[in-house]
Design an enzyme around this catalytic site. Structure first.
Site, mmCIF file in Angstrom:
data_model
loop_
_atom_site.group_PDB
_atom_site.id
_atom_site.type_symbol
_atom_site.label_atom_id
_atom_site.label_comp_id
_atom_site.label_asym_id
_atom_site.label_seq_id
_atom_site.Cartn_x
_atom_site.Cartn_y
_atom_site.Cartn_z
ATOM 1 N N GLY A 236 83.339 93.829 -19.538
ATOM 2 C CA GLY A 236 84.064 93.672 -18.084
ATOM 3 C C GLY A 236 83.388 94.079 -17.069
ATOM 4 C CD GLU A 271 83.772 94.415 -27.566
ATOM 5 O OE1 GLU A 271 84.490 93.748 -26.964
ATOM 6 O OE2 GLU A 271 84.182 94.458 -28.697
ATOM 7 N N GLY A 273 78.994 91.307 -21.351
ATOM 8 C CA GLY A 273 78.283 90.115 -21.392
ATOM 9 C C GLY A 273 77.926 89.581 -20.140
ATOM 10 N NE ARG A 274 81.956 88.573 -15.349
ATOM 11 C CZ ARG A 274 82.586 87.494 -15.260
ATOM 12 N NH1 ARG A 274 82.039 86.172 -14.412
ATOM 13 N NH2 ARG A 274 83.692 87.056 -15.805
ATOM 14 N NE ARG A 310 82.667 82.756 -14.199
ATOM 15 C CZ ARG A 310 82.813 83.327 -12.950
ATOM 16 N NH1 ARG A 310 82.129 83.306 -12.039
ATOM 17 N NH2 ARG A 310 83.672 84.456 -13.071
ATOM 18 C CE1 TYR A 314 88.790 81.882 -15.943
ATOM 19 C CE2 TYR A 314 86.577 81.849 -15.663
ATOM 20 C CZ TYR A 314 87.502 82.143 -16.311
ATOM 21 O OH TYR A 314 87.303 82.103 -17.943
ATOM 22 C CB CYS A 341 87.168 61.142 -12.284
ATOM 23 S SG CYS A 341 85.742 59.858 -12.048
ATOM 24 C CE1 TYR A 370 82.670 84.843 -20.807
ATOM 25 C CE2 TYR A 370 81.722 86.145 -18.957
ATOM 26 C CZ TYR A 370 82.220 86.138 -20.268
ATOM 27 O OH TYR A 370 82.493 87.250 -20.955
HETATM 28 C C1 LIG Z 1 86.911 91.195 -26.293
HETATM 29 C C2 LIG Z 1 85.866 90.795 -25.125
HETATM 30 N N1 LIG Z 1 84.710 92.027 -25.298
HETATM 31 C C3 LIG Z 1 83.692 91.349 -24.234
HETATM 32 C C4 LIG Z 1 83.874 90.686 -23.396
HETATM 33 C C5 LIG Z 1 82.794 90.339 -22.161
HETATM 34 O O1 LIG Z 1 83.347 90.776 -21.011
HETATM 35 P P1 LIG Z 1 82.223 90.525 -19.859
HETATM 36 O O2 LIG Z 1 81.517 89.340 -19.879
HETATM 37 O O3 LIG Z 1 82.989 90.722 -18.664
HETATM 38 O O4 LIG Z 1 81.321 91.812 -20.089
HETATM 39 C C6 LIG Z 1 85.116 89.579 -23.140
HETATM 40 C C7 LIG Z 1 85.147 88.553 -22.386
HETATM 41 O O5 LIG Z 1 86.123 88.288 -21.831
HETATM 42 C C8 LIG Z 1 85.904 89.743 -24.342
HETATM 43 O O6 LIG Z 1 87.202 89.216 -24.260
#
Ligand SMILES: Cc1ncc(COP(=O)(O)O)c(C=O)c1O
Length: 409
Positions: A236, A271, A273-274, A310, A314, A341, A370
């Site tokens: 997150g 965890e 990602g972004r 995105r 969002y 379209c 994403y």
């Molecule tokens: C369970 C879980 N873990 C990790 C992430 C990764 O989040 P982020 O990309 O914001 O770090 C998400 C993304 O929504 C998620 O649902």
């Protein structure tokens, strides 16, 4: 140090001119800096170095096999949310004991495979799921490690569509229900509760909600006298999409996580990602047409919302930057749109933008997370190519999808 920046008036990615790559290849395409991804991972890991966390990269943010491989080589695990992502992580060489599986709606089929592959943790999101895992484990004569994903009812102060830790979000199980259900979990003989997990949302720019999570978890673990092997604190962590975004202070948070993990004597899992891939990618697109409207000019790109979802999904802001700068200006307002379209197929509005013409290239910035993973075949458009740059070389890590493949159904 950013690996995507202007050198003079030309946009460079690592040691390559974006214009040169654009002129040689069919646009639109995703373009990533491998070095930026690696730097982001190492920086994240080093921020938490004292606790030696297991960093499970969230594959949903970008599940390209080459990117998973590259992160795997640095020691990353993977957070997956489907069997497709799980099998891809394994294919990328990530060891099963570094994979965690989240998601509110895992099917029996998916759980069976996860159990068979002996992944580190299935992060369970409901009582029913725990019972199904127990049933499947019993059938396979196995004992399966699970985590329970909690919903701490915390406002992550992010966009409402990417908030996941409030009571009205579908994710996880409330603290109250978990406390009630704990006795039942203990009776399920083929599962071992080894972890608690939380993930309260995405693009979070303040450490305050994270700190609140630690307080809630500490209290809960003490009250219920839990003995856990892992705490999965989710991802997150936000990135700077615009100059207004202030980066999250992870140093302060890491000190709190350090004392938290020492007290509980458990391994910490993250965890992200972004924050690992977001700023490592741009989407290179050609200006197809420029059309005058009553009060603005439409700059019609050849990239659409199916390629990059995105902004439509969002209302997210992504800078659109020229790949060759000049000092001339377009008078008035311009709006970058795509060919799909749908009126939501638009990417941003600017005033006094530099002079641009049909057939010029622009780049949509910070699309590594994403971006490609959310793309689709909407309007029967093939998925676009993904290109990875390493110093002065680039390679295709996904070819543009063959249109003929889309014509068979
Ligand atoms: C369970 C879980 N873990 C990790 C992430 C990764 O989040 P982020 O990309 O914001 O770090 C998400 C993304 O929504 C998620 O649902």
């Amino acid at each position: 140090m950013s690996n995507i920046k202007y050198v003079g008036k030309n946009l460079f990615i690592e040691k390559l001119s974006v214009a040169k790559i654009a002129k040689k290849n069919t646009t639109p395409f995703y373009l990533y800096s491998e070095n930026q991804i690696k730097e982001n991972y190492v920086k994240f890991f080093n921020t938490f170095k004292k606790i030696k966390p297991l960093v499970c990269f969230a594959a949903k943010s970008n599940s390209n096999l080459s990117i998973l491989k590259s992160l795997g080589k640095l020691g990353a695990g993977t957070d997956v949310v489907s069997i497709g992502e799980l099998l891809k992580a394994l294919k990328a060489g990530i060891k099963a004991n570094k994979i965690v599986f989240s998601g509110v709606g895992k099917t029996e089929e998916e759980l069976k495979i996860a159990i068979n592959k002996k992944i580190l943790l299935i992060n369970c999101e409901s009582e029913s799921e725990a019972k199904i895992i127990n049933k499947l484990a019993k059938k396979a004569n196995k004992s399966v490690s699970i985590g329970f994903r909690l919903n701490p009812d915390i406002d992550a102060k992010t966009h409402k569509k990417i908030s996941t830790g409030k009571a009205n979000n579908k994710f996880g199980i409330s603290i109250k229900n978990f406390s009630i259900f704990l006795n039942e979990i203990k009776k399920l003989k083929n599962i071992k509760l080894e972890a608690l997990s939380v993930h309260i949302g995405s693009q979070i720019l303040s450490d305050v909600p994270y700190n609140k999570v630690l307080t809630i978890l500490s209290k809960l673990i003490k009250n219920l006298d839990l003995n856990l092997k892992y705490i999965d604190l989710g991802g997150g962590f936000g990135i700077n999409y615009s100059k207004k975004d202030k980066p999250i202070n992870l140093k302060k948070y890491s000190n709190l996580v350090h004392s938290f993990s020492k007290k509980l004597n458990c391994k910490i899992i993250f965890e992200p990602g972004r924050s690992i891939v977001g700023n490592a990618g741009i989407l290179v697109s050609k200006i197809q047409y420029i059309k005058n409207a009553t009060n603005k000019k439409f700059i019609i790109l050849n990239a659409g919302m199916n390629d990059f979802m995105r902004p439509a999904l969002y209302d997210s802001h992504h800078e659109i930057i020229p790949i060759t700068k000049n000092k001339k200006k377009i008078k008035g307002i311009i709006e970058f749109v795509g060919p799909i379209c749908e009126s939501t197929c638009k990417f941003g509005t600017y005033k006094n933008y530099q002079k641009i013409s049909e057939n010029d290239f622009v780049a949509i910035a910070n699309v590594g997370a994403y971006g490609s993973s959310l793309s689709s075949n909407y309007n029967t458009r093939p998925l676009i190519a993904e290109i990875l740059v390493n110093k002065n070389k680039f390679k295709f890590i996904r070819n543009k999808q063959n249109l003929l493949k889309l014509l068979s159904t």
